[in-house]
Enzyme design. Structure first.
Site, mmCIF file in Angstrom:
data_model
loop_
_atom_site.group_PDB
_atom_site.id
_atom_site.type_symbol
_atom_site.label_atom_id
_atom_site.label_comp_id
_atom_site.label_asym_id
_atom_site.label_seq_id
_atom_site.Cartn_x
_atom_site.Cartn_y
_atom_site.Cartn_z
ATOM 1 N N ASN A 13 10.320 -11.703 -12.003
ATOM 2 C CA ASN A 13 11.439 -11.238 -11.492
ATOM 3 C C ASN A 13 13.072 -11.555 -10.665
ATOM 4 O O ASN A 13 12.758 -12.578 -9.351
ATOM 5 C CB ASN A 13 10.686 -10.448 -9.889
ATOM 6 C CG ASN A 13 11.343 -8.899 -10.132
ATOM 7 O OD1 ASN A 13 10.253 -8.265 -9.011
ATOM 8 N ND2 ASN A 13 11.669 -8.008 -10.570
ATOM 9 N N CYS A 76 11.408 -5.484 -1.125
ATOM 10 C CA CYS A 76 10.990 -6.145 -3.169
ATOM 11 C C CYS A 76 10.937 -7.557 -2.358
ATOM 12 O O CYS A 76 11.350 -8.400 -2.237
ATOM 13 C CB CYS A 76 12.825 -5.786 -3.445
ATOM 14 S SG CYS A 76 12.216 -7.152 -4.459
ATOM 15 N N ASN A 78 8.888 -9.772 -4.615
ATOM 16 C CA ASN A 78 9.885 -11.098 -4.796
ATOM 17 C C ASN A 78 10.894 -11.296 -4.538
ATOM 18 O O ASN A 78 11.417 -12.452 -4.235
ATOM 19 C CB ASN A 78 9.825 -10.156 -6.413
ATOM 20 C CG ASN A 78 8.124 -10.531 -6.248
ATOM 21 O OD1 ASN A 78 6.839 -11.424 -6.232
ATOM 22 N ND2 ASN A 78 7.760 -10.034 -7.788
ATOM 23 N N ASN A 164 8.169 1.268 0.047
ATOM 24 C CA ASN A 164 8.822 1.678 -1.251
ATOM 25 C C ASN A 164 6.965 2.484 -1.725
ATOM 26 O O ASN A 164 6.155 1.856 -1.317
ATOM 27 C CB ASN A 164 9.702 0.902 -1.755
ATOM 28 C CG ASN A 164 8.336 0.032 -2.495
ATOM 29 O OD1 ASN A 164 7.872 -1.210 -1.202
ATOM 30 N ND2 ASN A 164 9.591 -1.116 -3.142
ATOM 31 N N ASN A 198 6.950 3.607 -7.955
ATOM 32 C CA ASN A 198 6.515 2.775 -8.599
ATOM 33 C C ASN A 198 5.073 2.815 -9.531
ATOM 34 O O ASN A 198 4.063 3.921 -7.964
ATOM 35 C CB ASN A 198 6.326 1.279 -7.479
ATOM 36 C CG ASN A 198 8.247 0.878 -7.464
ATOM 37 O OD1 ASN A 198 8.736 0.754 -8.175
ATOM 38 N ND2 ASN A 198 7.903 1.279 -6.305
ATOM 39 N N GLU A 216 8.980 -0.301 -12.827
ATOM 40 C CA GLU A 216 9.374 0.689 -11.327
ATOM 41 C C GLU A 216 10.623 1.012 -11.184
ATOM 42 O O GLU A 216 11.460 1.477 -12.269
ATOM 43 C CB GLU A 216 10.143 -0.954 -11.288
ATOM 44 C CG GLU A 216 10.504 -1.731 -9.295
ATOM 45 C CD GLU A 216 10.516 -3.307 -9.407
ATOM 46 O OE1 GLU A 216 11.618 -3.349 -8.110
ATOM 47 O OE2 GLU A 216 10.665 -3.917 -10.282
ATOM 48 N N ARG A 217 10.962 1.126 -10.078
ATOM 49 C CA ARG A 217 11.741 2.856 -9.918
ATOM 50 C C ARG A 217 12.580 2.131 -10.378
ATOM 51 O O ARG A 217 13.187 0.952 -9.494
ATOM 52 C CB ARG A 217 11.347 3.380 -8.365
ATOM 53 C CG ARG A 217 12.511 3.991 -8.152
ATOM 54 C CD ARG A 217 12.190 4.974 -6.508
ATOM 55 N NE ARG A 217 11.986 3.359 -5.501
ATOM 56 C CZ ARG A 217 12.318 4.016 -4.408
ATOM 57 N NH1 ARG A 217 11.858 5.593 -3.600
ATOM 58 N NH2 ARG A 217 12.419 3.328 -3.234
ATOM 59 N N CYS A 225 6.825 -7.245 -10.323
ATOM 60 C CA CYS A 225 7.282 -6.428 -8.719
ATOM 61 C C CYS A 225 6.140 -7.211 -7.430
ATOM 62 O O CYS A 225 5.231 -6.579 -7.861
ATOM 63 C CB CYS A 225 6.788 -5.289 -9.297
ATOM 64 S SG CYS A 225 7.798 -3.862 -8.065
ATOM 65 N N GLY A 226 7.240 -7.651 -6.822
ATOM 66 C CA GLY A 226 6.166 -7.732 -5.892
ATOM 67 C C GLY A 226 5.519 -6.802 -4.750
ATOM 68 O O GLY A 226 4.114 -7.058 -4.901
#
Length: 314
Positions: A13, A76, A78, A164, A198, A216-217, A225-226
């Site tokens: 990522n 996020c 990652n 998120n 997401n 991913e959004r 996506c972490g």
């Protein structure tokens, strides 16, 4: 204006990462800069823009992250590993509490996940399964391994906020066309999910191994996506597919991380924070134009170490 940045990635990522502790930009300017720097076909490219920002009395430093469409994300994971590494390097730390947009996370240096691969551990949460926190409108109070009324997909999902929003479903085999179709629907800001979300399809490949594919959004289909990996680890424990308090290996197309869901719904992820090199670039935000990147300090050894680690997984 001249922007110094580090090109970095966590589990593939990838992001430009800026030390923004002394950088004064307004919100529209940050959104423009994110779109310019993270444009995949542009001179830099990435899944978003990361910024190391000042902390406060309770936080050594903070992180902000914008998606490639200029929207700001709550977190996020990652990117958090990469930002934490930069904060550690600049401040001489090995562990810290980091301020995020709407929450906080513990971060620390961790033993290498593979030889020569800088590794950072994050602990986030407690995380929420309240539909309202996920952003679902008109849904049951929580959704755990159940269909979601109004969603154009009949699979059973688990909805979690990391903070998120994530919708996670477990599948025998990932169907990317199905994933993209559902992710695109969620991206359209439907009445059920007006702030978008997401979407992850997850294969259980053993008692302590998951494979995650995510739409991913604000980004689209991504190799990694972490927060989706963390949401998948938590969802697997909540649905009895794995156990709380037990390490899990989480794979995706970008690589892998070590994960663990705790009974209080916090999630630990440990993975790479690879710096590919330092660069500078001229950015004209008013005109929406970037110059050519100027290499300052390439790090080929880090790139080679990560490539070897990924090759060993295949």
């Amino acid at each position: 204006m001249r922007i110094d940045y580090i090109k970095c990635h966590g589990s593939g990522n990838d992001f430009p990462l800026i030390d923004a502790r002394a950088l004064a930009l307004g919100e529209p300017e940050w959104a423009t800069l994110a779109r310019l720097l993270a444009e995949r076909g542009g001179p830099v490219g990435g899944d978003g823009l990361l910024a190391l920002v000042p902390g406060d009395d309770a936080h050594a430093f903070g992180m902000r992250m914008w998606n490639s469409d200029g929207s700001e994300a709550e977190t996020c994971l990652n990117g958090l590993r990469c930002t934490a590494r930069l904060g550690f390097d600049l401040l001489g730390l090995d562990a810290a509490q980091v301020k995020l947009k709407t929450s906080s996370a513990q971060v620390a240096r961790d033993p290498e996940i593979a030889p020569g691969v800088a590794t950072i551990r994050t602990l986030v949460g407690p995380n929420s399964t309240r539909s309202a926190d996920v952003g679902l409108v008109g849904a049951p109070e929580q959704v755990i391994d159940a269909p979601i009324p109004g969603l154009p997909n009949a699979r059973a999902f688990t909805a979690v906020a990391m903070p998120n929003p994530h919708l996670v479903t477990f599948v025998d085999t990932v169907d990317e066309d199905e994933l993209v179709a559902l992710g695109t629907w969620c991206e359209s800001r439907p009445a059920l999910l007006p702030a978008r979300g997401n979407v992850s399809f997850v294969e259980v490949r053993g008692p302590s191994r998951l494979y995650v594919r995510t739409f991913e959004r604000g980004v689209g289909l991504t190799d990694s996506c972490g927060s989706a990996m963390a949401a998948s680890v938590l969802s697997a424990a909540l649905t009895g597919r794995t156990a709380f308090g037990v390490p899990v290996e989480v794979f995706n197309r970008g690589g892998m991380v070590r994960g663990q869901a705790e009974a209080d719904r916090r999630v630990m992820l440990s993975g790479n924070a690879t710096f590919e090199g330092a660069f500078a670039i001229e950015a004209d935000l008013a005109a929406g134009v970037l110059g050519a990147p100027e290499p300052l300090a390439p790090r080929p050894a880090e790139q080679a170490a990560w490539a070897a680690a990924v090759a060993a997984l295949r």
